[in-house]
Design a protein around this motif. Structure first.
Motif, mmCIF file in Angstrom:
data_model
loop_
_atom_site.group_PDB
_atom_site.id
_atom_site.type_symbol
_atom_site.label_atom_id
_atom_site.label_comp_id
_atom_site.label_asym_id
_atom_site.label_seq_id
_atom_site.Cartn_x
_atom_site.Cartn_y
_atom_site.Cartn_z
ATOM 1 N N UNK A 111 0.804 -1.221 0.000
ATOM 2 C CA UNK A 111 0.000 0.000 0.000
ATOM 3 C C UNK A 111 0.839 1.274 0.000
ATOM 4 N N UNK A 112 2.152 1.152 0.155
ATOM 5 C CA UNK A 112 3.050 2.301 0.067
ATOM 6 C C UNK A 112 3.431 2.604 -1.380
ATOM 7 N N UNK A 113 3.159 1.675 -2.276
ATOM 8 C CA UNK A 113 3.531 1.814 -3.687
ATOM 9 C C UNK A 113 2.550 2.746 -4.410
ATOM 10 N N UNK A 114 2.986 3.313 -5.537
ATOM 11 C CA UNK A 114 2.036 4.086 -6.347
ATOM 12 C C UNK A 114 0.849 3.205 -6.761
ATOM 13 N N UNK A 115 -0.314 3.789 -6.794
ATOM 14 C CA UNK A 115 -1.529 3.059 -7.148
ATOM 15 C C UNK A 115 -1.515 2.691 -8.621
ATOM 16 N N UNK A 116 -1.851 1.432 -8.914
ATOM 17 C CA UNK A 116 -2.066 0.968 -10.289
ATOM 18 C C UNK A 116 -3.504 0.464 -10.359
ATOM 19 N N UNK A 117 -4.457 1.384 -10.467
ATOM 20 C CA UNK A 117 -5.863 0.985 -10.370
ATOM 21 C C UNK A 117 -6.299 0.088 -11.524
ATOM 22 N N UNK A 118 -7.091 -0.906 -11.166
ATOM 23 C CA UNK A 118 -7.579 -1.860 -12.160
ATOM 24 C C UNK A 118 -8.819 -2.559 -11.603
ATOM 25 N N UNK A 119 -9.518 -3.232 -12.501
ATOM 26 C CA UNK A 119 -10.669 -4.058 -12.125
ATOM 27 C C UNK A 119 -10.412 -5.441 -12.713
ATOM 28 N N UNK A 120 -10.238 -6.427 -11.849
ATOM 29 C CA UNK A 120 -9.956 -7.788 -12.275
ATOM 30 C C UNK A 120 -11.250 -8.469 -12.710
ATOM 31 N N UNK A 121 -11.215 -9.089 -13.895
ATOM 32 C CA UNK A 121 -12.392 -9.815 -14.381
ATOM 33 C C UNK A 121 -12.119 -11.314 -14.511
ATOM 34 N N UNK A 122 -10.852 -11.707 -14.401
ATOM 35 C CA UNK A 122 -10.521 -13.127 -14.390
ATOM 36 C C UNK A 122 -9.220 -13.307 -13.613
ATOM 37 N N UNK A 123 -9.195 -14.327 -12.752
ATOM 38 C CA UNK A 123 -7.996 -14.666 -11.997
ATOM 39 C C UNK A 123 -8.131 -16.127 -11.585
ATOM 40 N N UNK A 124 -7.024 -16.684 -11.082
ATOM 41 C CA UNK A 124 -7.018 -18.062 -10.593
ATOM 42 C C UNK A 124 -7.345 -19.065 -11.707
ATOM 43 N N UNK A 125 -6.804 -18.772 -12.903
ATOM 44 C CA UNK A 125 -6.930 -19.673 -14.052
ATOM 45 C C UNK A 125 -5.520 -19.927 -14.582
ATOM 46 N N UNK A 126 -5.403 -20.773 -15.578
ATOM 47 C CA UNK A 126 -4.092 -21.013 -16.192
ATOM 48 C C UNK A 126 -3.675 -19.792 -17.012
#
Length: 172
Positions: A111-126
């Motif tokens: 949380x000290x890093x610069x923000x890289x805002x995003x919205x995840x729509x897929x994860x935990x796949x190959x």
């Protein structure tokens, strides 16, 4: 709304307008593995703050005393086994930096890093499956904007999150 002090980890997200929320939720429902899709689409600002720190709700109330932000959805991003929409806003960058200063005593390294805002729509796949979705979504992608409506605080429950409070921005 006053938050009841909790123990454990507090997550802070930036809320989207209802139409934008529905759009990204539908993408998650379609592409996120069902067994791991226990969250709505979200924009995480802070991953781990102390839930029992009484100054955090007051500080969020102050930061919410502003007009809504408009964010540019600038591209579809592939991050290994994750597909996300990248968000851009100079105003959000500045706001996040101010929030980092206010929450500095409790920030973890992430949380000290610069923000890289995003919205995840897929994860935990190959990686292969993520690459396929990235190619599919990229073919028809055209930049657009979304509206934000405020902040939310969440308690982390070792997977799912529990909504604690909402801090709406001022109406337009």
């Amino acid at each position: 709304m006053a938050q009841i002090l909790q123990t454990g980890t507090l997550i802070i997200t930036l809320d989207m307008g209802p139409a934008d929320q529905a759009f990204f939720n539908s993408l998650r429902e379609k592409h996120f593995p069902a067994h791991a899709n226990y969250l709505d689409a979200h924009i995480t600002l802070f991953h781990k703050l102390p839930a029992n720190e009484g100054s955090i709700p007051r500080t969020l109330t102050e930061f919410a005393n502003r007009a809504p932000l408009e964010l540019a959805v600038s591209n579809v991003h592939l991050m290994g086994t994750c597909v996300a929409y990248t968000l851009a806003s100079g105003e959000l960058k500045k706001l996040h930096e101010q929030m980092q200063k206010a929450f500095e005593p409790w920030l973890i390294k992430q949380d000290q890093q610069p923000l890289r805002p995003h919205i995840t729509v897929q994860n935990k796949v190959t990686a292969f499956k993520a690459q396929q979705l990235h190619q599919e979504l990229s073919k028809t992608f055209s930049p657009f904007t979304i509206q934000t409506t405020g902040f939310s605080t969440w308690k982390y429950l070792k997977g799912p999150w529990k909504l604690l409070d909402k801090y709406p921005f001022l109406p337009l």
